[in-house]
Write an enzyme that holds these catalytic residues in place. Structure first.
Site, PDB file in Angstrom:
ATOM      1  N   CYS A  36       0.824  -1.211   0.000  1.00 47.95           N
ATOM      2  CA  CYS A  36       0.000   0.000   0.000  1.00 47.95           C
ATOM      3  C   CYS A  36       0.860   1.265   0.000  1.00 47.95           C
ATOM      4  CB  CYS A  36      -0.912   0.009   1.225  1.00 47.95           C
ATOM      5  SG  CYS A  36      -2.369  -1.042   1.077  1.00 47.95           S
ATOM      6  N   CYS A  68      -0.424 -16.267  -4.554  1.00 48.71           N
ATOM      7  CA  CYS A  68      -0.338 -14.843  -4.262  1.00 48.71           C
ATOM      8  C   CYS A  68      -0.580 -14.623  -2.766  1.00 48.71           C
ATOM      9  CB  CYS A  68      -1.363 -14.063  -5.079  1.00 48.71           C
ATOM     10  SG  CYS A  68      -1.308 -12.284  -4.783  1.00 48.71           S
ATOM     11  N   GLN A  85       4.933  -9.302 -10.941  1.00 51.10           N
ATOM     12  CA  GLN A  85       6.375  -9.326 -10.751  1.00 51.10           C
ATOM     13  C   GLN A  85       7.068  -9.311 -12.111  1.00 51.10           C
ATOM     14  OE1 GLN A  85       8.052 -11.773  -7.560  1.00 51.10           O
ATOM     15  NE2 GLN A  85       5.994 -12.544  -7.148  1.00 51.10           N
ATOM     16  N   HIS A 141      -1.027  -6.474  -8.236  1.00 44.01           N
ATOM     17  CA  HIS A 141       0.393  -6.317  -8.567  1.00 44.01           C
ATOM     18  C   HIS A 141       0.871  -7.486  -9.415  1.00 44.01           C
ATOM     19  CE1 HIS A 141       0.731  -9.188  -5.242  1.00 44.01           C
ATOM     20  NE2 HIS A 141       1.974  -9.440  -5.628  1.00 44.01           N
ATOM     21  N   ASN A 168      12.194  -6.237  -5.583  1.00 45.15           N
ATOM     22  CA  ASN A 168      11.640  -7.271  -4.718  1.00 45.15           C
ATOM     23  C   ASN A 168      12.508  -7.393  -3.469  1.00 45.15           C
ATOM     24  OD1 ASN A 168      10.817  -9.835  -3.583  1.00 45.15           O
ATOM     25  ND2 ASN A 168       9.882 -10.308  -5.543  1.00 45.15           N
ATOM     26  N   ASP A 169      11.866  -7.359  -2.301  1.00 44.68           N
ATOM     27  CA  ASP A 169      12.613  -7.441  -1.051  1.00 44.68           C
ATOM     28  C   ASP A 169      13.151  -8.836  -0.779  1.00 44.68           C
ATOM     29  OD1 ASP A 169      12.091  -4.732  -0.543  1.00 44.68           O
ATOM     30  OD2 ASP A 169      10.179  -5.195   0.437  1.00 44.68           O
TER      31      ASP A 169
END
Length: 345
Positions: free
Chosen positions: A49, A154, A162, A160, A71-72
């Protein structure tokens, strides 16, 4: 439609067993939970968010459109060390490097692509093309994919996708490169361009179409309501699309995804992804055998709670489906193009 048979998939050079009569068997297997309908529009604990804090401590900007960030927890990193040499041909290893990004479609968590406006979907398409251009300038393969719904893995309801760029061509890319190259060599026309022309003429597997695009349940479909999104003209990569083609792509995506949601009146789960000509060093090579396309792989079979499982025979022998592609296409084609959540408005 009544008797089992096998169909050839020229894009993957394999076969699928079609057993349409099996859909009549009673179901006593697993029932899925329908996706929640009460997703909050904004949640400070949701790491996708606007303004939320992600796992690595970074705070998202208060974005109002699309938002792309690294991407973390990336599967590929650009600076991975070289693996040790293998000491036997049965234990081969090769380096793998890359970049993984996450792209939020919209700031609201309670929206999905079929409920977004055409300008908002067009913005997603523009961001896809930009990322493909940016990452494809150095990486051979850029894979855009969306996993929608918890049953497709998901873990976050926020809209979203990737984008993974890799230093190597993945298995599916290598396979499609080989089959499309072979088809062009043997027949003088790109495989999926010829296929789109055939399906546009036959119409029995057509779901939706417009001036620039068509969506079909492919003749060789594996998943129950699998579809293939194809341009009508020869296009190799997303970034090759014209502005008008991007507009019409937004329209046909919205129409398809509304039909998906209307099928069982549920936010329809799927995995989708774009395949186009390789990039990086391949930008200087002849890639005329490639045709841009998107795959949609939805798991639901009979209802919002009964899915198709790829197990047993599918894992150990070959793919098998429980209704014909023509039956699936007819059902999707006949569905309304007004979203079920908006009919009362």
């Amino acid at each position: 439609a009544e008797h089992q048979h096998v169909r050839y998939n020229p894009l993957r050079d394999d076969w699928v067993l079609v057993s349409a009569h099996r859909v009549k068997r009673p179901w006593q297997g697993q029932l899925e939970k329908p996706p929640p309908e009460d997703v909050p529009r904004w949640d400070p604990k949701n790491p996708l968010c606007p303004g939320a804090t992600r796992a690595n401590g970074e705070v998202n900007p208060n974005y109002e459109g699309t938002f792309v960030f690294p991407n973390d927890f990336p599967a590929l990193q650009p600076d991975a060390p070289e693996p040790d040499d293998s000491d036997h041909p049965l234990f081969r290893v090769a380096p793998a490097r890359g970049v993984c990004k996450v792209m939020c479609f919209h700031p609201w968590s309670d929206l999905t692509l079929p409920l977004m406006s055409l300008p908002e979907i067009r913005a997603v398409i523009d961001a896809w093309a930009e990322l493909t251009t940016e990452l494809g300038s150095s990486y051979p393969w850029v894979q855009i994919f969306e996993n929608k719904g918890a049953m497709m893995g998901c873990s976050n309801p926020h809209p979203h996708c990737q984008v993974w760029a890799s230093s190597f061509l993945p298995n599916e890319a290598c396979l499609e490169d080989r089959t499309q190259r072979q088809h062009l060599s043997q027949h003088g026309v790109p495989m999926l361009l010829e296929y789109a022309e055939q399906e546009a003429r036959r119409k029995e597997r057509l779901v939706v179409e417009n001036a620039d695009w068509l969506v079909v349940v492919p003749y060789w479909a594996t998943w129950p309501y699998q579809t293939l999104l194809l341009p009508r003209r020869h296009v190799c990569r997303l970034q090759d699309l014209s502005d008008s083609e991007k507009d019409s792509l937004a329209s046909i995506m919205q129409r398809l995804l509304i039909k998906y949601d209307n099928l069982f009146e549920v936010s329809f789960p799927y995995s989708m992804g774009w395949h186009g000509a390789p990039t990086g060093p391949y930008l200087e090579e002849d890639c005329r055998h490639w045709q841009l396309h998107a795959h949609y792989y939805p798991p639901l079979l009979r209802s919002a709670t009964v899915r198709k499982f790829m197990v047993g025979y599918e894992m150990l022998a070959q793919a098998q489906r429980d209704l014909t592609p023509e039956q699936a296409a007819e059902r999707l084609r006949s569905l309304p193009e007004v979203h079920y959540k908006k009919r009362a408005e």
